[in-house]
Design an enzyme around this catalytic site. Structure first.
Site, PDB file in Angstrom:
ATOM      1  N   ASP A   1       4.507   2.608  -6.618  1.00  0.00           N
ATOM      2  CA  ASP A   1       3.100   2.942  -6.885  1.00  0.00           C
ATOM      3  C   ASP A   1       2.352   1.745  -7.482  1.00  0.00           C
ATOM      4  O   ASP A   1       2.938   0.939  -8.200  1.00  0.00           O
ATOM      5  CB  ASP A   1       3.058   4.149  -7.837  1.00  0.00           C
TER       6      ASP A   1
ATOM      7  N   ASN B   1       0.017  11.292   2.277  1.00  0.00           N
ATOM      8  CA  ASN B   1      -0.801  10.074   2.416  1.00  0.00           C
ATOM      9  C   ASN B   1      -1.808  10.138   3.570  1.00  0.00           C
ATOM     10  O   ASN B   1      -2.725   9.325   3.643  1.00  0.00           O
ATOM     11  CB  ASN B   1       0.082   8.827   2.581  1.00  0.00           C
TER      12      ASN B   1
HETATM   13  C1  FPP Z   1       1.564   3.525  -3.433  1.00  0.00           C
HETATM   14  O1  FPP Z   1       0.589   2.749  -4.069  1.00  0.00           O
HETATM   15  C2  FPP Z   1       2.071   2.826  -2.263  1.00  0.00           C
HETATM   16  C3  FPP Z   1       2.063   3.304  -0.989  1.00  0.00           C
HETATM   17  C4  FPP Z   1       1.515   4.618  -0.634  1.00  0.00           C
HETATM   18  C5  FPP Z   1       2.571   2.497   0.112  1.00  0.00           C
HETATM   19  C6  FPP Z   1       3.817   1.727  -0.163  1.00  0.00           C
HETATM   20  C7  FPP Z   1       4.067   0.900   1.017  1.00  0.00           C
HETATM   21  C8  FPP Z   1       4.471  -0.376   1.020  1.00  0.00           C
HETATM   22  C9  FPP Z   1       4.842  -1.169  -0.163  1.00  0.00           C
HETATM   23  C10 FPP Z   1       4.597  -1.020   2.330  1.00  0.00           C
HETATM   24  C11 FPP Z   1       5.979  -0.808   2.859  1.00  0.00           C
HETATM   25  C12 FPP Z   1       6.062  -1.432   4.126  1.00  0.00           C
HETATM   26  C13 FPP Z   1       7.184  -1.576   4.853  1.00  0.00           C
HETATM   27  C14 FPP Z   1       7.131  -2.499   5.927  1.00  0.00           C
HETATM   28  C15 FPP Z   1       8.428  -0.846   4.654  1.00  0.00           C
HETATM   29  P1  FPP Z   1      -0.903   3.283  -4.105  1.00  0.00           P
HETATM   30  O2  FPP Z   1      -1.576   2.867  -2.859  1.00  0.00           O
HETATM   31  O3  FPP Z   1      -0.896   4.740  -4.379  1.00  0.00           O
HETATM   32  O4  FPP Z   1      -1.487   2.493  -5.316  1.00  0.00           O
HETATM   33  P2  FPP Z   1      -2.530   3.011  -6.413  1.00  0.00           P
HETATM   34  O5  FPP Z   1      -1.768   4.006  -7.250  1.00  0.00           O
HETATM   35  O6  FPP Z   1      -2.841   1.766  -7.163  1.00  0.00           O
HETATM   36  O7  FPP Z   1      -3.676   3.593  -5.690  1.00  0.00           O
END
Ligand code: FPP
Length: 221
Positions: A12, A60
């Site tokens: 996250d 998501n």
């Molecule tokens: C949560 O942070 C993260 C995600 C929903 C996506 C995680 C995905 C990756 C790191 C990419 C993985 C890719 C591969 C190729 C396997 P958030 O977006 O909820 O962050 P926030 O809490 O700051 O809004």
């Protein structure tokens, strides 16, 4: 000392990381991939047999279309560009989640990646994509004829994989967000304020050292 078989990650904080730098949420996701790669490399060195990353949840889809498209494209490009590298590092790839709902080209590359890495032995990396634990549990119930724990558990996405010993969630929130609810029943939970792109192998090593010293009771004394 506790044996460590499996570490699961809720990555996250990508969005906030990108926004803080004035570059937008997607930039954070891009940097998040670099962290994921580094953590896999250090875990091979630390001899951790299994990792699971929560890449895209069944919830998501509620995000803006632009962000969803970016994330799914990022996964696709990652596999197209890195598959040889993944194979050569000895990584066995596994996907959890409802991939039948993904685009045919993404499904194809994911299936191909699992196939060409299936004999690899240095580490198993599970990616949870379009994954939601409640859906997984309902599907497993539907598939199980005579319910008992053992028969039910082989119908979960984790099948014969040992359950996580450690869950690490970055980004400051202390919740499970519909991730591996069944499998995390006895995991040690580590919540970090750091955002995922800032998480590094020294953070991982500290957590592993703490875990090794914990007295795990499993309901006993
Ligand atoms: C949560 O942070 C993260 C995600 C929903 C996506 C995680 C995905 C990756 C790191 C990419 C993985 C890719 C591969 C190729 C396997 P958030 O977006 O909820 O962050 P926030 O809490 O700051 O809004």
């Amino acid at each position: 000392m506790n044996t460590l078989n499996h570490v699961a990650f809720i990555m996250d904080g990508n969005g906030r990381w990108g926004q803080k730098r004035g570059k937008g949420r997607n930039y954070g996701h891009l940097k998040g991939v670099d962290t994921l790669k580094k953590i896999v490399k250090s875990s091979i060195k630390l001899k951790i047999p299994i990792l699971t990353f929560f890449v895209f949840s069944s919830e998501n889809w509620r995000r803006p279309k632009k962000e969803i498209n970016y994330l799914l494209k990022l996964i696709k490009i990652y596999f197209i560009k890195e598959i040889e590298n993944i194979k050569n590092q000895g990584i066995k790839l596994n996907i959890f989640g409802e991939i039948k709902k993904l685009s045919p080209d993404l499904r194809k590359i994911l299936k191909k990646s699992m196939l060409i890495t299936k004999k690899n032995k240095s580490i198993t990396v599970n990616l949870a994509i379009n994954y939601g634990s409640k859906n997984e549990i309902i599907n497993a119930f539907k598939k199980t004829k005579k319910i008992n724990k053992k028969k039910f558990e082989i119908n979960l996405d984790t099948k014969n994989i040992k359950y996580p010993d450690i869950l690490i969630r970055t980004g400051g929130h202390q919740r499970l967000s519909n991730f591996m609810l069944w499998q995390l029943a006895y995991a040690e939970l580590f919540f970090l304020k750091k955002l995922w792109p800032d998480f590094n192998s020294s953070d991982l090593k500290k957590i592993v050292r703490k875990f090794q010293k914990i007295k795990r009771n499993y309901g006993s004394v």
